[in-house]
Design a protein around this motif. Structure first.
Motif, mmCIF file in Angstrom:
data_model
loop_
_atom_site.group_PDB
_atom_site.id
_atom_site.type_symbol
_atom_site.label_atom_id
_atom_site.label_comp_id
_atom_site.label_asym_id
_atom_site.label_seq_id
_atom_site.Cartn_x
_atom_site.Cartn_y
_atom_site.Cartn_z
ATOM 1 N N PRO A 98 2.026 -5.618 2.760
ATOM 2 C CA PRO A 98 0.528 -5.031 2.697
ATOM 3 C C PRO A 98 -0.436 -6.049 3.406
ATOM 4 C CG PRO A 98 1.519 -5.645 0.283
ATOM 5 C CD PRO A 98 2.646 -5.690 1.369
ATOM 6 N N PHE A 158 1.573 -2.619 -4.485
ATOM 7 C CA PHE A 158 2.712 -3.078 -3.679
ATOM 8 C C PHE A 158 3.990 -3.603 -4.792
ATOM 9 C CE2 PHE A 158 0.584 -7.062 -4.612
ATOM 10 C CZ PHE A 158 1.429 -8.009 -4.809
ATOM 11 N N TYR A 168 4.822 -0.859 -0.120
ATOM 12 C CA TYR A 168 3.195 -0.682 -0.545
ATOM 13 C C TYR A 168 2.739 0.698 -0.348
ATOM 14 C CZ TYR A 168 2.572 -1.719 4.637
ATOM 15 O OH TYR A 168 2.679 -1.472 5.817
ATOM 16 N N TYR A 213 -4.513 -1.105 -2.696
ATOM 17 C CA TYR A 213 -3.122 -0.997 -2.282
ATOM 18 C C TYR A 213 -2.429 -1.316 -3.555
ATOM 19 C CZ TYR A 213 -4.105 -1.151 2.719
ATOM 20 O OH TYR A 213 -4.353 -0.660 4.002
#
Length: 768
Positions: free
Chosen positions: A367, A326, A330, A324
């Motif tokens: 996130p 962000f 995100y 991920y």
């Protein structure tokens, strides 16, 4: 670019004249005394508000102000009462100073200096106590933070003091820093990234020493000290005598236990190939800043990106992963975690090489909520690796979310660059049953992250309990939170109050029991009940700090019992002299008695472009954040710059200017997910040979990939042993792959490989 530092009417900074910091270290505990000397050179009374950081785990326990020859010692009060007294004092023409903890983050404090007359000088001193963290090389680290980065707060929230940071171009004040160190064990050395005067030993057995910063030190970076003791990495116990009414926290003895669990070798030699690894990368604007002010500094996101790619290469076959990024929003690489294969790894590496620090603010809550809602994969425990420079304003909300999901998600955190919030980084790791690392200055991120990956791949400890044995007539009251995590060789601290009196034995024991990979393990520590000398109540105050934090966490989640919990926190805070969320220090100096007419001037102490300030160097709060180019509030408040675009090459995606230095990362970038290497010109270049030379020396009946992989292992052991912590998992995968190939003449491969590369690595050293 908007210069948002408020200056005087003459466009000059409020003159903070000097800073003096004295550090007293006793074993694993440090007491820090910081004195600010400043003068109001304006023609009107001045009210200044300053924001400064101290470590999240520290106990702020004394505050005083010296005006002319009179010193006024601050007293702790319930916060609302202290604020009321402060307002009344400055309205009446008195001088008053208020010191309070931020509502948003426990590692940030605000100092309000009220109604200082024109031409008047004052010295403000505050003292805090903190535990020194243990490093991988067994040294103890002390950090005096020179940076408080602006904390990003989501739109629509009350940003409070942690986001009200300003900047200017100069630091017109000086810093004096001296450390006095004493230890039960001999002091071996003291190191720092800053220039130090020679270490002076104060006694023959080298258990006492003194060291100072060089006089020309420019306070534009954290001051870090690394203390090395003989036999420091061993369990210890310190008992400190009480000083007031028996039966109270400050009246009874308190014990601080430092445990270093040692796990069975048979368990620690096995590595799990299971797990779901979720890497969460901060891509906010501030990640485009340099790691440090020195020449050749990498950008924060570049260092994090290189490390993320090293992690991808080090994962075991059969696990699952996702990535991920962000900022103000995100994005994830995959809709859900995918199985680790050559195809998914290649896809992730390509995308990681393309990422930039271009996603605006630092909204980490989104996130995390998204990840926690995702269904976990059976038999693959989910582990989060979070990379951030720690600049958020809603720290306590983030910590609460992490704690609520700790049973199913372990959290490893990495604070990148100077100024990362200790409250956020250590808090997420503590609440998420993981481990925290800080990467500052010229530190390489890779070794620290690999240490955390090793913890993540080892079996997790559970069912931790303690059994205390004390003499008849005594009992123990636990003051620190129950242990929720233990790691091999990492220190675990326990504080307990010793109630009652012993008529016989002068010794107690504590046994910590836990389960590890299905086995019950226990570690026992015996300790003397005889109090240590000259500890200055530092153990009591650290214990009080631990208990206060536990009660504050209860208060934040409790619905029906909040007033009683708050009253208990205030009571403990006032009794121990340690600040809390619900108390503040107030000091009042009687002035002329003439009421102040009209609003007081408000001024800010300026700091240079990256918000440099220390635990002794505050910066005034009060300005709103300018907008960055994308329309989002800039994290840098006056030093925003667009991240430099680096020319990406194959592999780990470093800028071309660093290519010659990173043969290790280049080699790792070429490894396949299964653990082998292909024979090609890029690999030969790492070895300092041509592809033709390497192929020409291939032993008879040895497949090219086997030959390439054996050479890679020889090169790692022959030239990069000092960096073994970075490539250990890469080598484990390579060795396992070679074993699976059933190679008949491995000894000949190793002999020829040594000759080709100019090494003398033994076959057994390679694990073959």
């Amino acid at each position: 670019m908007v210069n948002c530092g408020l200056l005087t009417v003459k466009n000059e900074p409020v003159p903070l004249k000097s800073i003096e910091v004295v550090l007293q270290v006793q074993g694993h505990v440090a007491t820090v005394s910081s004195t600010l000397q400043y003068t109001n050179e304006e023609n009107s009374p001045l009210e200044a508000m300053f924001v400064f950081p101290i470590p999240a785990e520290a106990a702020l326990c004394r505050f005083s102000v010296k005006i002319a020859d009179q010193e006024i010692v601050g007293k702790l009060q319930e916060k609302d009462k202290a604020k009321e007294e402060y307002d009344d004092a400055i309205t009446s023409g008195d001088q008053a100073i208020l010191l309070e903890e931020s509502q948003e983050s426990e590692d940030v404090f605000k100092l309000s200096v009220g109604s200082l007359p024109a031409g008047q000088s004052a010295a403000v001193t505050f003292v805090y106590i903190t535990e020194l963290s243990v490093q991988a090389d067994h040294s103890l680290r002390f950090c005096l933070p020179a940076v408080l980065n602006p904390r990003y707060s989501p739109p629509g929230t009350d940003s409070g003091v942690v986001s009200e940071i300003t900047s200017s171009a100069n630091i017109p004040y000086s810093l004096s820093f001296t450390a006095n160190v004493s230890s039960p064990n001999p002091i071996v050395k003291v190191e720092s990234k800053c220039a130090l005067e020679p270490l002076v030993f104060l006694n023959a057995d080298h258990t006492m020493a003194k060291v100072s910063l060089c006089a020309d030190h420019k306070f534009d970076r954290d001051v870090e000290l690394y203390l090395y003791y003989k036999n420091a990495h061993q369990p210890t116990a310190i008992v400190e005598a009480g000083v007031s009414k028996p039966g109270t926290l400050m009246g009874d003895p308190v014990v601080m236990l430092s445990l270093y669990p040692e796990f069975p070798e048979a368990i620690m030699s096995t590595m799990s190939s299971c797990g779901e690894f979720v890497f969460v990368m901060d891509r906010s604007g501030s990640m485009g800043c340099a790691m440090h002010n020195g020449p050749g500094a990498q950008l924060r996101f570049e260092s994090a990106r290189d490390t993320l790619l090293l992690l991808l290469k080090s994962l075991p076959m059969g696990c699952y992963f996702n990535i991920y990024g962000f900022g103000s929003n995100y994005k994830s690489f995959f809709p859900k975690s995918v199985k680790y294969t050559q195809k998914t790894m290649d896809k992730a590496v390509k995308r990681v090489n393309e990422i930039e620090a271009n996603m605006g603010g630092t909204k980490i809550l989104g996130p995390l909520k998204h990840i926690y809602k995702k269904q976990c994969i059976p038999n693959h425990p989910r582990q989060l690796f979070i990379f951030t420079d720690g600049e958020v304003g809603n720290t306590k909300e983030v910590l609460s979310l992490v704690k609520d999901n700790a049973t199913s998600h372990r959290c490893f955190t990495f604070g990148i660059g100077e100024g990362a919030s200790t409250a956020l980084i250590t808090g997420m790791a503590r609440n998420g049953c993981g481990h925290a690392q800080f990467i500052t200055g010229s530190d390489r991120m890779q070794p620290k992250v690999m240490q955390s990956l090793r913890y993540a791949l080892h079996p997790a400890v559970d069912d931790i309990s303690e059994v205390w044995t004390v003499p008849a007539g005594m009992s123990t009251i636990r003051l620190s939170q129950p242990l929720n995590v233990l790691f091999q060789g990492q220190r675990a601290l326990i504080y307990a109050q010793l109630n009652g009196e012993s008529q016989s034995s002068s010794e107690g024991t504590v046994t910590v029991k836990y389960h590890l990979a299905g086995q019950e393990v226990s570690n026992t520590l015996s300790f003397s009940l005889k109090p240590a000398e000259n500890t200055g109540l530092s153990i009591h105050r650290l214990a009080a700090r631990s208990l206060i934090r536990s009660l504050e966490q209860e208060w934040q989640t409790e619905i029906g019992n909040r007033e009683a919990l708050k009253a208990r926190v205030v009571e403990l805070s006032v009794e121990s002299g340690v600040t809390s969320l619900h108390t503040a220090f107030i000091a009042v100096h009687k002035g002329s008695g003439e009421a102040v007419k009209g609003p007081l001037l408000q001024r800010r102490v300026p700091t240079p472009g990256r918000m440099y300030l220390s635990a002794a160097m505050p910066v005034l709060c009060g300005a709103s954040a300018p907008k960055a180019s994308g329309g989002q509030p800039s994290l840098l408040l006056g030093c925003f710059r667009k991240p430099k675009k680096s020319k990406v090459r194959g592999g780990l995606g470093m800028p071309k200017k660093r290519e010659s230095k990173d043969h290790l990362l280049q080699l790792i970038s070429l490894q396949k997910a299964s653990g082998c290497w292909d024979m090609d010109s890029a690999l030969a270049q790492v070895f300092g040979r041509t592809e033709e030379e390497v192929v020409e020396h291939t032993p008879v009946q040895v497949e090219k990939r086997v030959w390439a992989t054996v050479l890679a292992l020889i090169w790692l052991h022959g030239f990069k042993m000092n960096d073994q912590v970075e490539w250990q998992f890469v080598a484990i995968k390579a060795t396992a792959w070679i074993h699976d190939q059933k190679v008949a003449n491995l000894s000949e491969c190793v002999r020829v490989g040594n000759a080709l590369l100019g090494c003398q690595v033994k076959e057994e050293a390679l694990g073959l």
